[in-house]
Every structure is written in C-alpha cells, then in structure tokens.
Design a protein around this motif. Structure first.
Motif, PDB file in Angstrom:
ATOM      1  N   TRP B   4      94.935 -38.665  88.728  1.00 44.40           N
ATOM      2  CA  TRP B   4      95.288 -37.963  87.486  1.00 44.40           C
ATOM      3  C   TRP B   4      94.865 -38.725  86.239  1.00 44.40           C
ATOM      4  O   TRP B   4      94.253 -38.169  85.326  1.00 44.40           O
ATOM      5  CB  TRP B   4      96.792 -37.699  87.486  1.00 44.40           C
ATOM      6  N   ASN B  10      90.966 -33.805  78.139  1.00 45.84           N
ATOM      7  CA  ASN B  10      90.711 -32.353  78.075  1.00 45.84           C
ATOM      8  C   ASN B  10      90.854 -31.694  79.442  1.00 45.84           C
ATOM      9  O   ASN B  10      91.286 -30.560  79.556  1.00 45.84           O
ATOM     10  CB  ASN B  10      89.348 -32.044  77.445  1.00 45.84           C
ATOM     11  N   PHE B  11      90.538 -32.459  80.555  1.00 43.35           N
ATOM     12  CA  PHE B  11      90.748 -31.893  81.898  1.00 43.35           C
ATOM     13  C   PHE B  11      92.231 -31.759  82.156  1.00 43.35           C
ATOM     14  O   PHE B  11      92.708 -30.781  82.690  1.00 43.35           O
ATOM     15  CB  PHE B  11      90.213 -32.802  83.003  1.00 43.35           C
ATOM     16  N   SER B  14      93.486 -28.829  80.547  1.00 40.92           N
ATOM     17  CA  SER B  14      93.076 -27.600  81.260  1.00 40.92           C
ATOM     18  C   SER B  14      93.971 -27.372  82.469  1.00 40.92           C
ATOM     19  O   SER B  14      94.347 -26.241  82.770  1.00 40.92           O
ATOM     20  CB  SER B  14      91.644 -27.699  81.762  1.00 40.92           C
ATOM     21  N   VAL B  15      94.287 -28.447  83.180  1.00 34.57           N
ATOM     22  CA  VAL B  15      95.145 -28.318  84.364  1.00 34.57           C
ATOM     23  C   VAL B  15      96.553 -27.916  83.940  1.00 34.57           C
ATOM     24  O   VAL B  15      97.150 -26.992  84.518  1.00 34.57           O
ATOM     25  CB  VAL B  15      95.167 -29.638  85.175  1.00 34.57           C
ATOM     26  N   LYS B  17      97.522 -26.275  81.376  1.00 36.53           N
ATOM     27  CA  LYS B  17      97.557 -24.866  80.959  1.00 36.53           C
ATOM     28  C   LYS B  17      97.663 -23.930  82.161  1.00 36.53           C
ATOM     29  O   LYS B  17      98.116 -22.803  82.049  1.00 36.53           O
ATOM     30  CB  LYS B  17      96.279 -24.524  80.180  1.00 36.53           C
ATOM     31  N   LYS B  18      97.185 -24.416  83.316  1.00 35.57           N
ATOM     32  CA  LYS B  18      97.189 -23.548  84.504  1.00 35.57           C
ATOM     33  C   LYS B  18      98.385 -23.800  85.407  1.00 35.57           C
ATOM     34  O   LYS B  18      98.534 -23.162  86.443  1.00 35.57           O
ATOM     35  CB  LYS B  18      95.884 -23.743  85.269  1.00 35.57           C
ATOM     36  N   LEU B  19      99.229 -24.761  85.031  1.00 33.96           N
ATOM     37  CA  LEU B  19     100.413 -25.048  85.851  1.00 33.96           C
ATOM     38  C   LEU B  19     101.453 -23.958  85.654  1.00 33.96           C
ATOM     39  O   LEU B  19     101.587 -23.411  84.561  1.00 33.96           O
ATOM     40  CB  LEU B  19     101.037 -26.373  85.419  1.00 33.96           C
ATOM     41  N   ASP B  20     102.205 -23.661  86.730  1.00 33.84           N
ATOM     42  CA  ASP B  20     103.332 -22.766  86.536  1.00 33.84           C
ATOM     43  C   ASP B  20     104.406 -23.541  85.763  1.00 33.84           C
ATOM     44  O   ASP B  20     104.388 -24.765  85.707  1.00 33.84           O
ATOM     45  CB  ASP B  20     103.860 -22.246  87.878  1.00 33.84           C
ATOM     46  N   SER B  23     106.378 -26.423  87.483  1.00 34.19           N
ATOM     47  CA  SER B  23     105.595 -27.642  87.728  1.00 34.19           C
ATOM     48  C   SER B  23     105.355 -28.381  86.417  1.00 34.19           C
ATOM     49  O   SER B  23     105.339 -29.612  86.369  1.00 34.19           O
ATOM     50  CB  SER B  23     104.246 -27.309  88.359  1.00 34.19           C
ATOM     51  N   ARG B  26     108.318 -30.347  85.641  1.00 38.50           N
ATOM     52  CA  ARG B  26     108.444 -31.497  86.540  1.00 38.50           C
ATOM     53  C   ARG B  26     107.438 -32.586  86.192  1.00 38.50           C
ATOM     54  O   ARG B  26     107.760 -33.758  86.237  1.00 38.50           O
ATOM     55  CB  ARG B  26     108.265 -31.047  87.984  1.00 38.50           C
ATOM     56  N   LEU B  27     106.224 -32.175  85.837  1.00 32.97           N
ATOM     57  CA  LEU B  27     105.208 -33.163  85.451  1.00 32.97           C
ATOM     58  C   LEU B  27     105.668 -33.925  84.210  1.00 32.97           C
ATOM     59  O   LEU B  27     105.439 -35.130  84.083  1.00 32.97           O
ATOM     60  CB  LEU B  27     103.869 -32.450  85.180  1.00 32.97           C
ATOM     61  N   PHE B  44     102.756 -20.211  77.236  1.00 33.33           N
ATOM     62  CA  PHE B  44     102.869 -18.773  76.955  1.00 33.33           C
ATOM     63  C   PHE B  44     103.676 -18.144  78.083  1.00 33.33           C
ATOM     64  O   PHE B  44     103.231 -18.148  79.223  1.00 33.33           O
ATOM     65  CB  PHE B  44     101.484 -18.127  76.885  1.00 33.33           C
ATOM     66  N   TYR B  65     103.457 -14.939  82.876  1.00 32.71           N
ATOM     67  CA  TYR B  65     102.446 -13.887  82.840  1.00 32.71           C
ATOM     68  C   TYR B  65     101.876 -13.632  84.229  1.00 32.71           C
ATOM     69  O   TYR B  65     101.680 -12.529  84.639  1.00 32.71           O
ATOM     70  CB  TYR B  65     101.305 -14.266  81.900  1.00 32.71           C
ATOM     71  N   GLU B  66     101.641 -14.734  84.935  1.00 33.11           N
ATOM     72  CA  GLU B  66     100.957 -14.612  86.212  1.00 33.11           C
ATOM     73  C   GLU B  66     101.865 -13.957  87.262  1.00 33.11           C
ATOM     74  O   GLU B  66     101.413 -13.307  88.165  1.00 33.11           O
ATOM     75  CB  GLU B  66     100.521 -15.998  86.688  1.00 33.11           C
TER      76      GLU B  66
END
Lengths: 201, 570
Positions: B4, B10-11, B14-15, B17-20, B23, B26-27, B44, B65-66
């Motif tokens: 990690w 920036n990666f 990106s990650v 932004k895609k986490l539920d 998570s 928790r991170l 969001f 959203y997902e």
C-alpha cells in the motif's frame, strides 16, 4: 475470449498476425518485443500521442527499431497489451468528478488480474504511466475489493499497511536522508539536553 | 513487499474512491496517515436512514450508490455514536449525501426523541465551519419536531446542495417561525417540496419550486390562479408540477371567473351532457363512435382515481373509482369506439400496495353491471409503468381486452411469475395477436414462447445460443414492416461464438458505418419474402438487436423506430 487468447503478439512466441492492420512494435525494459494493433494503442493516451507524433508508415513500423518503454518490464507490458487488445475500440471513460461511477470488473479483466500483489502493483503503475484510464479503474477496483469485509487488523495484513510508529520512522528516515546536517543538529540537541542545558543557543 | 505505502498518493486516492463505505471507515482506523488520506477523499452516499429507537438508541443505516438497495451499515447504536458516524461522512467538505431520511416510528412512546437528537447533532457541529451537503431531506412517518429544531436543522444544510424537502407532517407551526424558515437560503433554493399532511401555510411560499405537493385547508380562487399563472409565466423544466389538496371543496365557477383565458371546451363532458338531454339524444350520441388517443388512470389517496383523456388534455377529473369508471365505460357504448392507449399509473404504490388491484377489480365489477358478460375493452395499447399489480388480476385484465383491437403492451415489470399463469397468458388470443411487446425489467417467459412481433424490447437473465438464433430465424422468416425490430438484452454475457456458429448463412462481420464499439458482430441476412429489405442483426456482449432495413440505407433504418418509441409518454 480467454486471457490466453487475447491477441497481443509476443514476437518470441507467436506468429505475425494475418490482418492487414498497422501493428506497432514496442520493447520492454528487459528487451521483450510486442506487436500491438493501432486500435488497441488508442486505449493508452500516452502511447497514442507518441505514435501520432512519430507518424510512422507501415514500412517504418517494420524497419525502424521497436519503440522502447523504459519503465515497464516484459511481464507487465504483456498484461497491459493483452488488456488493450481485448478492449480495443471501447469508449474511454471520462471522470467528471461528480458522483463516482460504478466500476464493474469484467470476467476477462478479473482473470487477467488474477496475479500476485507485486505484479498487480506494477500493472497499476503501468496503467497510470501509460494513461490507460479504464485499466487503472478496474485495477484500483481490484485493490479496493481486496479490502471488502476486512477488519482494520486484516486490512493491515492485506495491504501491508505500516503502523503509526513505522510511518514516523519512515518519515524520519526520509528527512534524514534528505538533510544529513539535520541529524547532526538533532543529535547535538539531544546531547545538550542530556547535559542539562535549557537552551540550545 | 510494502504494497500500500509504495502506491503513489493518486493511486491510493483512486482505490479509496472505489472502497465501500465500511472498508473506508476501517482503513481510516489503520494509521494516522491512512486517516488523513481517507478524509481527504470525498465520499458520495446514496442515503442515510436515522430512526430513533427505544432506550436512547438510534438506528443508523447507510446505503451506497453501488448497492443502493441494501443498506451496508445498519445497526442500532447509542445516540452519540450515530452523531459521530453521521458527521464523519462530511469530514471531507466535498462529500455529498443524496438522501437523509429521518423517520420516527415510535413517536407515541418517545415523543421527544428527535427533539433530543437534532439539537445534539447541531451541538456537535458547533465548531465546524461546513454545512451538510445533502440533496434531499426526508422526514418520514410520525416524526414530531419542534419547529425551532426543524429550522436549525434546515440551516445546517448547504443551501447550494439541498434541492428537495419531503415531510410527512410539518412541525408545529407559528407564523414567525414559518417566516424565518421561508427566508432561509435553503428554503429559497429548494426545487421540490412535498408535505403530506395538512399544513396551514401560504401557497406563495411554494411558488419558487419546480414541483410541490401540499395539503392545505382551503385555496381561494385568487391563490389558485396565481399558482397557475406562476407556472405559465416561468420557464420551469419539463415535468414540473404542482399539486394542492384542500379540505374544502374548490369552487370551479369562482376559479374560472378569475381566469384571464377562457376555460377549454370539453367535448367528452359535452357529449356526456348531451347524452342526458333526452332518450333520442342518448341514442344519437351512442350511435357515433369515438376514438380516443390516450386515456390515463391514476389511483390516488382516499379511494380517489384520477382519470384523464390526454393528448392536448381534453378531459380530466379525480373522483371515486365507481364514478370514474362509469364515465370511462361510457366511451365503449358504441361498439366501434376504441382507445388507442390506456395507461394505468400508480405513484404511491408503497403506501397503497393494493390500489391498482382494487381499481382493476372495480373495473371488472362495473363492466359486469354495465355490459353483457362477453363485453371486451377495445384498447390498442396497454401501458403500465408505475405501481404493482397482482399476477391473477393482470391476467384477468389481459383477457378482458378485445384481441381484435389489442396490439401492444408496454410494461415496466412483468407481473406474472407463476409458470401455469404464464402458460395461460401465452395461450390467449390477446397474447398471440400482439404486435408490440416492450418490457423494461427481466422477463420470465421463455424467448421461445414469444412470437415474432413488429417491436420487441425485452430483457432476460441469460440466453442460450439456441434461443437467440431460434428467435432471429423466426423473425427473419416472418414478413414484417420496414424498421420492425427486436432488442433482446441479458444480464449475463451472451454466448456470441456459439450464436455465430449456429448461423445458417456464412458468418460475416459487416458493421454499419455508424456502429458503436459495444457491437461485437453485425450480420446482414437476406429475406426470403422481400428482395429490397434485409435483416441487420447486431450482437454485443449483452444485447442482440435486429431490424428490418432497406438494403441501400440500413444505417438510416436500424434505430429509427426505437428513437421514436423512446419519446413516447407513458
């Protein structure tokens, strides 16, 4: 189409394709050569700009040396080009920064990214370097999925996260590496403190 | 390998932004660095549900959203914890929540729960400079809030983000607080307001919105006209509307007297009135057939049914089902009369799940008392998009349509799930004579049981190559008008290679010049019944579409009919 059948042509292993399309030649930093179709290259903004600037003809592609990609090794580049070939012609997503777009990992991509963390890291790095938006999206989603349902302790193991102490140590090391004089000053300060001095000056 | 932390920032973003959301939280707990990194990425969320529970507990649910249908974090917690969890969402100033739903089911037992919760929430926000970026504030069932708490809650929202306010019962009101509420930036910027229960408020407070729905005691003719005029004069977006319910009956004559335009003549009403003049007039009126473009029914609260004859709205009224249905059935008094499209829409189906069933059953009862048992409704198209209908009721309604006239069905959800009922349906003359089938959600009837029709838009979970090719072959051999098409979508990937392998023509990918990247294969089939037309079939990963096109301009014909159909008002 399976991952194995993706039409990236690894020169050492496969024959030259029969389709009459322009295939560019690229070389990884460990001297592996790949032939990639013009349409597949469009998935990478970096490579697309590069080949456009070069303005190669079909003869140039064959006669001139392969285009070197210095920062990426053959194993990673093969994955990248397999992905580009599979997704050639697909629209490139645009992130307008509003509500996040839902990213689904297609079956092909999931198989392609069924690799160890080291190689996945290199793949993400390559996707970013070559500016392949959708590959970066799916690979980051893959990393995000690794966190699903994990406790903080499990997350530390999955992502190999450093603790606060390790972060501090790394920060100190980085500072010291940048400025050796700072370390001397700090040591001198510690020494004076031990000797009972109130002020450094 | 240090996985990690080797990632550039920036990666990592990106990650993140895609986490539920779970998570992500928790991170955040892993280290200070991760905490600041997570907090620097906006979140969001689709919805947050807060519900007071007995014992100073709060239900706190988060929907993303997902996975907007399931709430990812749902738990009962201490009030203070829910406040902290809630405010955490807005840690990043760009974070946004679509809907905040505060519902208090147990208000009789704990009437003060929200009056404790809201001030505590606002108190926790006292040191923050940001306002809550929430698009829709919904205060649901039986929530009682002192008006000052409501005012302060409203003020805590970001006025540029808050667009919609939906309240079942408005807090106890005083004119002073009302004045203060409507003076807030948040109120002024609202686009949608809905207040379900009766409120004593001036109509003018709502006229700045695109849509509002309120229930007030009375509406004067001046107010009514002012409201209409506001909508006439301002460029409101399409589908903007107002709906005002009143306890006291509206006096039409007074309202019409205020109009500065002449009320439009209503031929249906005139026809009905004329019919009542004498027996001779009745016979005369009934001997003239009427063809209506679009009739619409909407079950409403309080056993009322809205009935309108649309396309340049020529008649509308809202009344009890029995009265409305009598008017409706009069249309068919002449056996040659027909309706081109009948829509049934029910927007309030969550609160009144049986409203459509009750309405359709009343229709059957009225049909029985009005006409002979073999009477059938002459309707060309049945559209049912909003609401729920029981499968047996739907089948019964389907059978009451005259198969000689009925040609088209347009549904969001196909109500029939039981195998026997489904088989019964496909065996009806009504089904066999259909020329247009448009179903938006997944269909359970096997594709093999669907005959070639002029327009077919359906979705399945998955399809075998045999089913797909079977339908293409049937469609190809059936003479159909130009631009007729089928569009079959699936949730699972189609077996493209197998479909191509089953072709009886040589497989040839021959894309149209305007083809998009989603199409994996385009095949042009010759037609045995026409030398000038061809069938163009495009196959994508999850969609196969075929259209009857002219040989020389398939690009023009391929999507032509679909483009017209998507503009259709349901």
């Amino acid at each position: 189409m399976s991952v194995e059948n993706a039409p990236v042509v690894d020169v050492d292993e496969a024959a030259i394709p029969v389709e009459k399309k322009m295939y560019y030649r690229f070389e990884s930093n460990d001297k592996k050569e790949f032939r990639v179709s013009e349409l597949a290259i469009q998935q990478s903004e970096t490579l697309n700009r590069l080949v456009e600037a070069m303005g190669y003809t079909s003869e140039d592609v064959e006669n001139k040396p392969a285009i070197a990609i210095e920062n990426i090794d053959g194993k990673t580049l093969k994955l990248v080009f397999q992905w580009c070939e599979h997704h050639k012609g697909e629209a490139i997503p645009v992130d307008d920064g509003s509500v996040p777009k839902i990213v689904e990992i297609p079956e092909f991509d999931a198989k392609l990214m069924d690799i160890d963390n080291g190689l996945l890291f290199k793949l993400i790095w390559a996707a970013d370097y070559l500016n392949i938006v959708q590959l970066l999206n799916v690979s980051c989603k893959k990393v995000a999925n690794m966190a699903q349902g994990k406790t903080p302790a499990q997350l530390r193991r999955v992502y190999l996260l450093p603790s606060d102490e390790e972060d501090e140590a790394a920060k100190r090391a980085a500072q010291e590496a940048q400025d050796p004089r700072a370390r001397e000053v700090e040591e001198e300060f510690e020494e004076r403190k031990r000797q009972g001095g109130n002020s450094f000056f | 390998m240090d996985f990690w932390s080797k990632f550039p920032e920036n990666f990592q973003r990106s990650v993140i932004k895609k986490l539920d959301y779970k998570s992500r939280c928790r991170l955040r707990k892993c280290s200070k660095l991760d905490q600041s990194l997570v907090d620097s990425c906006p979140v969001f969320l689709d919805r947050v549900d807060i519900q007071p529970r007995p014992g100073n507990l709060m239900y706190f649910g988060i929907g993303e959203y997902e996975n907007c249908e399931e709430l990812l974090c749902d738990k009962d917690c201490e009030m203070e914890d829910t406040i902290q969890d809630f405010l955490l969402i807005f840690k990043n100033s760009n974070s946004k929540l679509k809907t905040l739903d505060i519902t208090h089911h147990n208000y009789r037992l704990h009437p003060e729960a929200l009056n404790v919760y809201i001030p505590s929430l606002l108190y926790s926000m006292r040191s923050t400079t940001y306002r809550l970026k929430i698009e829709e504030l919904s205060i649901g069932n039986y929530s009682e809030m002192i008006n000052i708490n409501f005012l302060n809650l409203l003020k805590s929202m970001d006025p540029c983000t808050l667009k919609c306010l939906s309240i079942r019962k408005f807090p106890t009101q005083t004119p002073e607080i009302w004045k203060e509420i409507v003076e807030t930036e948040q109120w002024k910027n609202l686009k949608v307001i809905q207040i379900s229960e009766k409120t004593s408020v001036k109509l003018d407070y709502f006229l700045h919105t695109d849509r509002f729905c309120i229930y007030i005691d009375s509406l004067s003719a001046e107010e009514c006209w002012r409201c209409i005029q506001k909508y006439l004069e301002n460029p409101f977006p399409l589908h903007s509307f107002f709906q005002v319910f009143t306890s006291q009956e509206l006096i039409m004559e007074e309202i019409f007297a205020k109009f500065n335009v002449k009320p439009k003549d209503d031929p249906v009403e005139r026809r009905c009135r004329f019919r009542k003049c004498s027996k001779l007039d009745k016979i005369l009126v009934d001997s003239c057939p009427v063809v209506l473009e679009h009739v619409n029914f909407e079950p409403r609260l309080g056993s009322q049914v809205y009935f309108s004859i649309e396309e340049e709205l020529i008649h509308e009224h809202c009344g009890v089902a029995q009265k409305v249905l009598k008017d409706f059935l009069l249309i068919f008094k002449n056996p040659k009369s027909k309706i081109k499209k009948l829509s049934i829409a029910h927007f309030n189906f969550q609160r009144q799940p049986d409203a459509v069933n009750d309405f359709v059953m009343s229709l059957f009862a009225e049909m029985e008392s009005f006409y002979t048992p073999n009477f059938l409704l002459k309707i060309e198209k049945l559209a049912f998009h909003w609401g729920e209908i029981r499968e047996t009721v739907f089948l019964e309604l389907f059978k009451k349509l005259d198969s000689k006239v009925f040609r088209s069905i347009f549904l969001r959800k196909f109500p029939i799930k039981m195998q026997e009922l489904m088989m019964e349906l496909v065996e009806t003359e009504q089904w066999k004579n259909l020329k247009e089938i448009r179903l938006q959600e997944k269909l359970t009837i096997p594709l093999e049981r669907i005959q070639p029709v002029n327009v077919l838009i359906v979705t399945f979970h998955s399809l075998s190559a045999e089913s797909v090719w079977g339908y293409v072959k049937k469609f190809r051999s059936t003479p159909s008008p130009l631009q007729s098409f089928f569009q079959i979508s699936t949730s699972q990937n189609l077996p493209i290679e197998e479909i191509l392998a089953s072709f009886d023509d040589p497989v040839r990918n021959d894309p149209l010049s305007n083809s998009d990247a989603q199409v994996k294969h385009t095949q042009r089939f010759q037609l045995s019944w026409s030398p000038k037309l061809i069938l163009v079939v495009k196959i994508g990963s999850r969609r196969v579409k075929g259209t009857i096109c002219r040989k020389n301009c398939p690009e023009e014909d391929f999507d032509a009919l679909e483009e017209i159909l998507v503009q259709e008002i349901v």
